[in-house]
Design a protein around this motif. Structure first.
Motif, short mmCIF file in Angstrom:
data_model
loop_
_atom_site.label_atom_id
_atom_site.label_comp_id
_atom_site.label_asym_id
_atom_site.label_seq_id
_atom_site.Cartn_x
_atom_site.Cartn_y
_atom_site.Cartn_z
N VAL A 43 45.68 -10.49 -5.88
CA VAL A 43 46.85 -10.98 -5.15
C VAL A 43 46.61 -10.69 -3.68
CG1 VAL A 43 49.33 -10.77 -4.78
CG2 VAL A 43 48.40 -10.59 -7.10
N ARG A 44 46.83 -11.71 -2.83
CA ARG A 44 46.51 -11.58 -1.42
C ARG A 44 47.65 -12.12 -0.56
NH1 ARG A 44 40.71 -14.38 -1.01
NH2 ARG A 44 40.67 -13.36 1.05
N GLY A 45 47.86 -11.48 0.56
CA GLY A 45 48.87 -11.94 1.49
C GLY A 45 48.39 -11.85 2.92
N PHE A 46 48.67 -12.89 3.72
CA PHE A 46 48.24 -12.95 5.11
C PHE A 46 49.43 -13.23 6.02
CE2 PHE A 46 44.15 -13.33 3.28
CZ PHE A 46 43.21 -13.10 4.27
N VAL A 47 49.38 -12.66 7.20
CA VAL A 47 50.26 -13.05 8.30
C VAL A 47 49.38 -13.22 9.53
CG1 VAL A 47 52.14 -12.39 9.83
CG2 VAL A 47 52.30 -11.88 7.39
N ASN A 48 49.45 -14.40 10.16
CA ASN A 48 48.74 -14.66 11.41
C ASN A 48 49.74 -15.16 12.44
OD1 ASN A 48 46.57 -15.63 9.11
ND2 ASN A 48 45.60 -14.54 10.80
N ILE A 49 49.85 -14.49 13.57
CA ILE A 49 50.68 -14.95 14.69
C ILE A 49 49.77 -15.06 15.90
CG2 ILE A 49 52.66 -14.44 16.16
CD1 ILE A 49 53.80 -12.76 13.89
N ALA B 214 47.66 -9.69 9.84
CA ALA B 214 47.98 -8.75 8.77
C ALA B 214 47.45 -9.27 7.45
CB ALA B 214 49.48 -8.55 8.68
N ASN B 215 47.03 -8.36 6.58
CA ASN B 215 46.48 -8.75 5.29
C ASN B 215 46.77 -7.69 4.25
OD1 ASN B 215 43.64 -8.03 3.64
ND2 ASN B 215 44.41 -10.08 3.33
N THR B 216 47.14 -8.14 3.08
CA THR B 216 47.24 -7.27 1.91
C THR B 216 46.35 -7.85 0.82
OG1 THR B 216 49.52 -6.66 2.42
CG2 THR B 216 48.77 -6.28 0.16
N GLY C 4 52.37 -19.49 13.96
CA GLY C 4 52.36 -18.36 13.05
C GLY C 4 52.32 -18.83 11.61
N LEU C 5 51.73 -18.02 10.75
CA LEU C 5 51.59 -18.38 9.34
C LEU C 5 51.77 -17.13 8.49
CD1 LEU C 5 50.61 -20.27 6.95
CD2 LEU C 5 48.31 -19.42 7.46
N GLY C 6 52.50 -17.28 7.41
CA GLY C 6 52.58 -16.27 6.37
C GLY C 6 52.25 -16.92 5.04
N HIS C 7 51.35 -16.30 4.29
CA HIS C 7 50.92 -16.93 3.04
C HIS C 7 50.53 -15.86 2.03
CE1 HIS C 7 47.94 -19.79 0.80
NE2 HIS C 7 49.14 -19.79 0.23
N ALA C 8 50.99 -16.04 0.80
CA ALA C 8 50.63 -15.14 -0.30
C ALA C 8 50.23 -15.98 -1.50
CB ALA C 8 51.78 -14.21 -0.65
#
Length: 696
Positions: free
Chosen positions: A121-127, A96-98, A155-159
């Motif tokens: 501004v960026r946000g990622f989710v990788n599972i 996922a990406n914003t 898994g990773l979530g990062h903004a």
């Protein structure tokens, strides 16, 4: 413990948004400051004077487990469990990406360079690497119990936020070959991060495994394995309020180049000294861009990084739900912490981008783009983009563009979308068409935004002198660049402007650079038509003096004896030559025979006349008089007339046979010049004669 809690996290990731942001829109030559996202070289030699982005957002999400038909899912009565498609394998994943592009702008520094300043501004989710069997067990409605058995999962979530500056310039502009390059430097501010890994994780959840006094039950959890849990804050704590993490920042770099093949480069060429390029048109037939983006990392210096042995039998679910304030507290309370560190680094989603754009016409383009992640899926402490290949036909003009991206994306298959740009508005999706048409759609994305574009206009040249009005001191009057676009005077009115006229005050022809032709030898013949401009000569000899080969003072043109010294009275011939010539002619003339009493020449005289003609041709400059004479027999008047007609008869014969008439004259003397007595027959015969005499 609710069995759907893990499932909810997984599904939310698929509905959020990493594939390429703004899919389709970034292929547009009118994307402006957005071009720095995929390749920082894009902003120079662009179609903009300046471009201001007010705000835009792109979101993407995908997974390779669940597939749905978006159209059906919006209908009442849709049953997710029954109607969604399951694509289970041993290593299912979600991504996922914003991507929010905040206030940003680009501006040209010169005709060969440009600058952009942007905020993002960026946000990622990788599972990654979730066994489909684990998801199926959680999702099984026939039982509240489930077992999770994962050899390796992460898994990773990062903004984070970015404030960047981009510089791009033309590197090569040589005829049909054009190359530009650009670089972006980005200050990175971490907004928050969390990652987790599990090794040989086994979880057995029994919905009524714990029996309380009185017969009441609750769930129990038995588990084993190793779990690493790192976070910049306790996000799931009820008392958590967002704030920027302390000491969480870094530096990022984007680097790119764009090559353009311009077979019609002559149509867009300007002088090197001109401050303007023809920037209101695309100039290429083929464009190839290559870039690497997101080189760098963010250092969460005060982040918490802990590893736990999660071996535990029959953990009471109520203890988890009622006593633990957050996941970190729960892990530290009930499991053995085997390692703890302060600080960790999250790498940016470094990726390689190759973009090929073909111009079919001024408005129709075909684009082939590939994004390739340089971050491995097994790299836990890094955000990662999804690999993809996209083919995008598009219609493109200054105020409107339409895109039709056809994309194959890693673990998500084929998708079709569309988007458009209309002036300041841009809206699109890389998957909207397939999302509504496929029953197994596993991704979704959308983007939209507003900008203030200020386009390059075609430079005006009102007077058509090839000098743009902004550089023309006389924009309404035709004039050369050497005079800053103003007309140059012609003081002498000879049709040659003064800066090209070497004699601006004297009338002269163009082939003498505006100067009048001179007469160097003062012979009255202008130098441009004088074959001998340094020697006085005669107009009849093209301005050259006639020769006097024998030096007798008689010019060759008037000298009947060019090689013999003679006198002027003898036309340049010596006396003996003249005497010989005269005798020869008269000897010939004596035998010219006429019919009795008439002026007609007898045919037998033609031989002697031919000899006379030969002699006359030997002296082409000499003039002769033909004299007719008679005896005294007959009347005076008759004899005079006969002598004249016979002299003219000879003259006309000679002219008819090639002798110039200007060299000949005829006269009759009748009986007035006898050479013998008319008393005797012999004397009268001598007096009946024709003489040809040299005119001196």
């Amino acid at each position: 413990m609710k069995k759907n809690s893990v499932l909810l996290v997984f599904i939310m990731a698929t509905l959020m948004v990493e594939a390429q942001s703004y899919l389709g829109f970034l292929t547009d030559n009118y994307s402006g400051v957005h071009g720095v996202i995929s390749n920082p070289a894009n902003i120079t030699d662009s179609r903009f004077k300046t471009d201001i982005n007010l705000g835009g957002i792109s979101v993407f999400g995908g997974n390779d487990y669940y597939g749905i038909n978006v159209w059906d899912a919006t209908k009442n009565g849709y049953n997710f469990d029954m109607e969604s498609k399951i694509n289970s394998n041993g290593v299912n994943s979600a991504i996922a990406n914003t991507d929010i592009l905040g206030p940003s702008f680009m501006v040209n520094l010169s005709k060969n360079s440009a600058l952009a300043v942007f905020t993002r501004v960026r946000g990622f989710v990788n599972i990654n690497d979730i066994d489909g069997a684990s998801i199926a067990a959680i999702d099984d409605n026939s039982s509240q119990d489930f077992i999770i058995n994962e050899a390796q999962v992460n898994g990773l979530g990062h903004a984070w936020g970015e404030a960047g500056i981009t510089y791009a310039r033309t590197l090569i502009n040589q005829n049909k070959h054009f190359l530009k390059g650009g670089v972006s430097l980005k200050y990175l501010q971490g907004l928050g991060s969390v990652f987790a890994t599990g090794t040989n994780v086994y979880v057995d959840y029994d919905a009524d495994g714990t029996v309380f006094f009185g017969g009441e039950t609750t769930g129990s959890i038995s588990s084993s394995g190793d779990v690493t849990y790192a976070r910049s804050a306790e996000f799931d704590n009820d008392d958590y309020n967002f704030k920027l993490p302390d000491n969480a920042n870094g530096i990022g770099v984007d680097l790119g180049f764009v090559y353009e093949l311009r077979p019609n480069y002559k149509d867009y060429k300007t002088s090197k000294s001109s401050p303007y390029n023809i920037n209101h048109k695309n100039k290429y037939k083929l464009k190839v861009g290559l870039s690497i983006t997101d080189i760098g990392f963010i250092d969460y210096k005060e982040g918490i990084n802990e590893t736990f042995d999660v071996s535990f039998e029959d953990l009471n679910q109520d203890d988890y739900e009622d006593t633990a304030e957050d996941l970190g507290d729960f892990l530290n309370t009930y499991y053995m912490r085997v390692n703890s560190e302060t600080g960790y680094v999250i790498d940016l989603p470094t990726a390689l981008h190759l973009n090929v754009d073909y111009s079919f016409s001024n408005t129709i383009y075909f684009n082939l783009n590939t994004d390739y992640s340089l971050i491995s899926r097994s790299r836990v402490t890094a955000s990662r983009v999804a690999n993809l290949v996209s083919f995008t036909p598009r219609y493109e003009s200054k105020w409107f563009s339409f895109y039709l991206p056809l994309t194959v994306i890693e673990n998500n298959g084929f998708r079709v979308g569309y988007g458009f740009r209309a002036g300041p508005l841009y809206v699109g999706s890389g998957s909207i068409a397939s999302a509504f048409s496929s029953d197994n759609n596993r991704q979704a994305d959308i983007y939209a935004g507003l900008k203030v574009p200020v386009y390059h206009q075609a430079a005006k040249d009102k007077d058509g002198d090839g000098i743009y009005d902004k550089l023309d001191d006389c924009p309404k009057e035709f004039g050369p660049i050497s005079n800053n676009g103003c007309p140059i005077e012609d003081q002498d009115n000879d049709g040659i402007i003064d800066d090209e006229d070497e004699c601006p005050e004297l009338v002269g022809p163009e082939d003498n650079k505006g100067c009048p032709w001179g007469d160097s030898d003062e012979d009255g013949i202008l130098d441009n038509v004088d074959a001998c401009p340094d020697k006085a000569g005669d107009a009849t000899n093209n301005g050259c003096p006639y020769k006097d080969s024998d030096g007798d003072g008689v010019l060759d043109k008037d000298d009947d004896c060019i090689s013999d010294v003679g006198s002027v009275v003898n036309n340049g011939c010596p006396e003996e030559v003249i005497e010989k010539l005269q005798n020869t002619l008269n000897n010939y003339a004596k035998v010219i025979l006429f019919n009795y009493g008439k002026s007609t020449i007898k045919p037998e005289s033609s031989i002697v006349l031919a000899d006379i003609i030969s002699v006359l041709n030997t002296y082409p400059n000499a003039k002769f008089v033909i004299e007719g004479h008679t005896d005294s027999i007959g009347s005076y008047e008759l004899n005079q007339s006969l002598s004249e007609t016979r002299a003219n008869a000879v003259k006309n014969y000679l002219i008819k046979h090639g002798i110039d008439s200007t060299r000949l004259s005829a006269i009759g003397y009748g009986e007035r010049r006898p050479v013998a007595t008319n008393m005797y027959k012999a004397g009268r015969l001598q007096n009946r004669r024709v003489e040809i005499n040299l005119v001196k």
